[in-house]
Design a protein around this motif. Sequence first.
Motif, mmCIF file in Angstrom:
data_model
loop_
_atom_site.group_PDB
_atom_site.id
_atom_site.type_symbol
_atom_site.label_atom_id
_atom_site.label_comp_id
_atom_site.label_asym_id
_atom_site.label_seq_id
_atom_site.Cartn_x
_atom_site.Cartn_y
_atom_site.Cartn_z
ATOM 1 N N ARG A 158 23.450 40.338 39.173
ATOM 2 C CA ARG A 158 24.420 41.100 39.972
ATOM 3 C C ARG A 158 25.157 40.174 40.949
ATOM 4 O O ARG A 158 26.368 40.298 41.142
ATOM 5 N N HIS A 212 25.716 37.013 40.584
ATOM 6 C CA HIS A 212 26.648 36.179 39.820
ATOM 7 C C HIS A 212 27.943 36.933 39.544
ATOM 8 O O HIS A 212 29.045 36.373 39.669
ATOM 9 N N LYS A 213 27.833 38.200 39.176
ATOM 10 C CA LYS A 213 29.030 39.000 38.884
ATOM 11 C C LYS A 213 29.894 39.169 40.134
ATOM 12 O O LYS A 213 31.131 39.028 40.084
ATOM 13 N N LEU A 214 29.244 39.465 41.264
ATOM 14 C CA LEU A 214 29.991 39.647 42.506
ATOM 15 C C LEU A 214 30.691 38.360 42.924
ATOM 16 O O LEU A 214 31.864 38.371 43.332
ATOM 17 N N LYS A 265 31.530 35.876 40.962
ATOM 18 C CA LYS A 265 32.573 35.556 39.989
ATOM 19 C C LYS A 265 33.826 36.386 40.272
ATOM 20 O O LYS A 265 34.949 35.863 40.205
ATOM 21 N N ASP A 266 33.625 37.667 40.605
ATOM 22 C CA ASP A 266 34.765 38.520 40.961
ATOM 23 C C ASP A 266 35.460 37.990 42.217
ATOM 24 O O ASP A 266 36.693 37.976 42.298
ATOM 25 N N LYS A 267 34.649 37.564 43.191
ATOM 26 C CA LYS A 267 35.211 36.998 44.419
ATOM 27 C C LYS A 267 35.997 35.730 44.111
ATOM 28 O O LYS A 267 37.105 35.531 44.624
ATOM 29 N N GLN A 268 35.436 34.880 43.276
ATOM 30 C CA GLN A 268 36.107 33.636 42.908
ATOM 31 C C GLN A 268 37.449 33.917 42.225
ATOM 32 O O GLN A 268 38.461 33.274 42.531
ATOM 33 N N ASP A 269 37.460 34.863 41.313
ATOM 34 C CA ASP A 269 38.694 35.204 40.595
ATOM 35 C C ASP A 269 39.765 35.737 41.550
ATOM 36 O O ASP A 269 40.944 35.381 41.440
ATOM 37 N N GLU A 270 39.352 36.598 42.487
ATOM 38 C CA GLU A 270 40.315 37.165 43.437
ATOM 39 C C GLU A 270 40.816 36.095 44.403
ATOM 40 O O GLU A 270 42.011 36.064 44.747
ATOM 41 N N ARG A 326 43.361 34.097 42.578
ATOM 42 C CA ARG A 326 44.623 34.832 42.426
ATOM 43 C C ARG A 326 45.457 34.741 43.698
ATOM 44 O O ARG A 326 46.657 34.419 43.655
ATOM 45 N N THR A 331 32.216 28.835 46.509
ATOM 46 C CA THR A 331 31.901 29.944 45.607
ATOM 47 C C THR A 331 31.696 29.444 44.186
ATOM 48 O O THR A 331 30.796 29.911 43.477
#
Length: 209
Positions: A25, A27-29, A31-36, A39, A165
Amino acid sequence: MAKLNVNPTRMELAILKKRLGVATRGHKLLKDKQDELMRQFIELIRKNNELRNQVEEKLEKAMQSFAMAKSLLHENYIEELMAVPTRSVSLNMGRRNIMSVRVPQMNFQYDDNVDDATELSYGYLNSNGELDLTFEYLVEVMPDMLELAEIEKTCQLMADEIEKTRRRVNALEYMTIPQLEETIYFIQMKLDESERAAITRLMKVKDMG
């Protein structure tokens, strides 16, 4: 990937499965933070480049006008104009939050009551149009320069956070999670092996009876 040094017990297996769930969980959070972050960082970089080009263009015009004015006016006169500023500028520094990154928020204002920021305080008879343009260009570019400083500092802070991150995401993805999965698999195999051995012993005891 080396497995963790733990006892192959059912209690340890349950603990490791729980840790694996938390790591997955997390890792997913992350990764989402890294992607945002990436962006928003790309958007800021694009805006930074556009604004930098505008600032450099205005400063180039100001320097060209000043070079022309300097060639037509006495140097001592220009030095007198620059010696005492006619107004002062105050900078208010705040903070705002972008994906848990505290970045600067700058605002500046003239401290006097002059409505027209481009109003000049020297006599027009002693100057020329090129000097007037120089001051107008410099006053006009001031807000853009401040915004550019804010954006560049924001980009720097966000780049640092993206790197932190990224390291955490990679540590979870390539070390922590595989290590937990391998250890869970090892313990499960050991427990299954022990269970099969216990069943075999019971069957032998039953046959002997």
